[in-house]
Structures are given as C-alpha cells and as structure tokens.
Design an enzyme around this catalytic site. Structure first.
Site, PDB file in Angstrom:
ATOM      1  N   GLY A  40      -4.916  10.867  -0.309  1.00 28.42           N
ATOM      2  CA  GLY A  40      -5.622  11.605   0.293  1.00 28.42           C
ATOM      3  C   GLY A  40      -5.206  13.149   0.188  1.00 28.42           C
TER       4      GLY A  40
ATOM      5  N   LYS B 215      -4.376   1.776   9.433  1.00 32.93           N
ATOM      6  CA  LYS B 215      -3.179   1.054   9.121  1.00 32.93           C
ATOM      7  C   LYS B 215      -3.251  -0.121   9.973  1.00 32.93           C
ATOM      8  CE  LYS B 215      -0.407   4.542   6.423  1.00 32.93           C
ATOM      9  NZ  LYS B 215      -1.532   5.406   6.399  1.00 32.93           N
TER      10      LYS B 215
ATOM     11  N   GLY C  49       0.949   9.183  -1.129  1.00 28.30           N
ATOM     12  CA  GLY C  49       1.577  10.184  -1.773  1.00 28.30           C
ATOM     13  C   GLY C  49       2.843  10.571  -1.053  1.00 28.30           C
TER      14      GLY C  49
ATOM     15  N   ASP D 156      -6.255   2.053   3.305  1.00 31.49           N
ATOM     16  CA  ASP D 156      -5.904   1.193   4.129  1.00 31.49           C
ATOM     17  C   ASP D 156      -6.509  -0.012   4.497  1.00 31.49           C
ATOM     18  OD1 ASP D 156      -3.225   2.756   4.409  1.00 31.49           O
ATOM     19  OD2 ASP D 156      -4.391   3.892   6.259  1.00 31.49           O
TER      20      ASP D 156
ATOM     21  N   LYS E  97       0.870  -1.135  -0.125  1.00 34.66           N
ATOM     22  CA  LYS E  97       0.033  -0.179   0.251  1.00 34.66           C
ATOM     23  C   LYS E  97       0.970   1.274   0.136  1.00 34.66           C
ATOM     24  CE  LYS E  97      -2.714   3.497   1.524  1.00 34.66           C
ATOM     25  NZ  LYS E  97      -2.179   4.811   2.155  1.00 34.66           N
TER      26      LYS E  97
END
Length: 258
Positions: free
Chosen positions: A44, A219, A14, A163, A11
């Site tokens: 996001g 997460k 940015g 996540d 995963k």
C-alpha cells in the site's frame, strides 16, 4: 518437499520489513525444517507513493483502497512488478527458492466488483490453489501479489486487498497456519491493551464494535474466514528479529483467532 508437509501462509507488508526484521531468514529456516511456505504481500505505501508521483489522489473506504482505472494500472505495476520482484530477489539472496506470481496467474485469485464505491476491487473472492500447490510440492516458496481476474468481465484485472487474498488462499490451500506480520502487537482493545484471543463466536461482534479500525479490519475478517475453515490464524508484530518462529513456538504474544 513432501506434499503432506504443513503449509504456513504468511502475509507481509512494507511496515514489517525494517532493519531488525528477519522474516526472510525465518522463512528459509521454516523451509529447511520441512514446512511449505507461501507468502502473500501487500504494498500500500508504495502504491500511494507512486500514485502521488503521477498526480493521482489516494482514497480509502473502510480501510480499503478505492481503485479507479489509473489507480489499477499503478497498483498492478507496483504489486505484480516492482514489489514482487524485489521480494523474490531478497529472499533468493538468503537461500529461499522463491518464485513470484500474481493472483491473475493460473487463475489463482478470481472475484468480481461487489462494491461500486471501491471501484476495480475484487469482492466475493475465490482462490484456486492448484498452481501454488504444484510450486510448493516442487520446493518453491511462492510470493503472491494481490491482483485478481474478474469472474464476470473477461480480461479485466482487479485490485485485491492483500489481507483478503491471504485469507482466501489459506482456506483454499488448507493451510495449517495463517499469520499476518504487522507493525503492532496485534488487535488492541479500547484501552490500548492487546487482545490475545478472539473466539469465533465473538469475532463478528468485534468487527462491528468500532474497536477494530482501518487496515486491521480486513486482517480480522481474513482470520475469521480462515479460522472457520480450521486454519490457526493470528496477527503479530513482525518488526522484531525472530518474530515469526517465536510466534509459531508460542513465545511471542499476538492476537489469535480461533
């Protein structure tokens, strides 16, 4: 690609794609070594930026984005369009045979609104990994954007925390590894020191301790979900060169959940 090759689900967000980042090159190396690699990406900051350009206020609850109708349109366009195709293009330029899909494609991600406070956000997420398995078996690296379809409202798209999507997909794929690339070393304790290992027995307690906050909460939740299914899960700092292979080899510290 051998169908029984190990699956590594990564995963990315940015914040991990800085000038020193080598994640895409690392993905290419893993694929050459015989691993089947799957990418789930967030976006996001880009969503918030585009919402700002359109005069839409961004709001968060418990680290999750509140998604009303206009926000959902922006999130879908940015995640499944702009970011997904940028990542695919960048990876292909490094020799990675990447292909972009959204969670809505092939019924990959499905859920329903379970928290009205969050708006059009999928809860009780289910993943159908058959499309991803076909792609990896054919030698592709799927790049998945976190958009889902509603299970109880035909034709309705839903935003998904990336996540959470990564955790659900790792379980559905029976992945060998799930790794979250972040811009910090992992989960930190109240003194700011790295928590290197979170045992499953105390994972839920840590979630509600107040130590884990904001975007680290989903997460950890995803890692716990995956670890319960036998997936080796971890959270690492992905901003430095070679972070991914170093963690897989055991030479880079991070937070392991097991």
């Amino acid at each position: 690609m051998e169908a029984d090759s190990p699956i590594i689900l990564i995963k990315i967000g940015g914040s991990t794609l800085g000038s020193e980042d080598t994640s895409f090159a690392d993905v290419a190396a893993l694929q050459r070594q015989g691993a089947r690699v799957v990418i789930v990406h967030g976006g996001g900051p880009a969503i918030t930026s585009w919402m700002g350009k359109m005069g839409i206020h961004a709001e968060f609850v418990r680290g999750l984005r509140v998604t009303d109708g206009p926000s959902l349109e922006v999130a879908t366009a940015v995640l499944a369009g702009l970011i997904n195709k940028q990542l695919v293009s960048e990876m292909r330029s490094l020799g990675v045979n990447a292909v972009g899909v959204s969670g809505a494609d092939g019924g990959l991600l499905c859920g329903r609104v379970t928290d009205r406070e969050l708006g059009f956000v999928a809860g009780e997420l289910e993943a159908d990994a058959s499309l991803i398995e076909r792609l990896t078996d054919a030698g592709y690296v799927p790049v998945v954007s976190p958009i889902a379809v509603s299970s109880d409202r035909a034709g309705q798209l839903l935003n998904v925390n990336a996540d959470s999507a990564a955790g659900a997909l790792a379980v559905a794929l029976g992945a060998q590894r799930l790794v979250f690339l972040t811009d910090v070393d992992g989960i930190l304790n109240a003194d700011g020191r790295l928590i290197k290992r979170v045992p499953l027995a105390t994972g839920e307690e840590l979630l509600h301790s107040g130590i884990v906050k904001g975007g680290m909460l989903p997460k950890l939740e995803a890692c716990i979900l995956a670890a319960r299914a036998g997936v080796k899960a971890g959270i690492i700092n992905g901003t430095s060169a070679g972070a991914l292979p170093s963690w897989l080899e055991g030479s880079l510290p991070g937070t392991a959940v097991a």
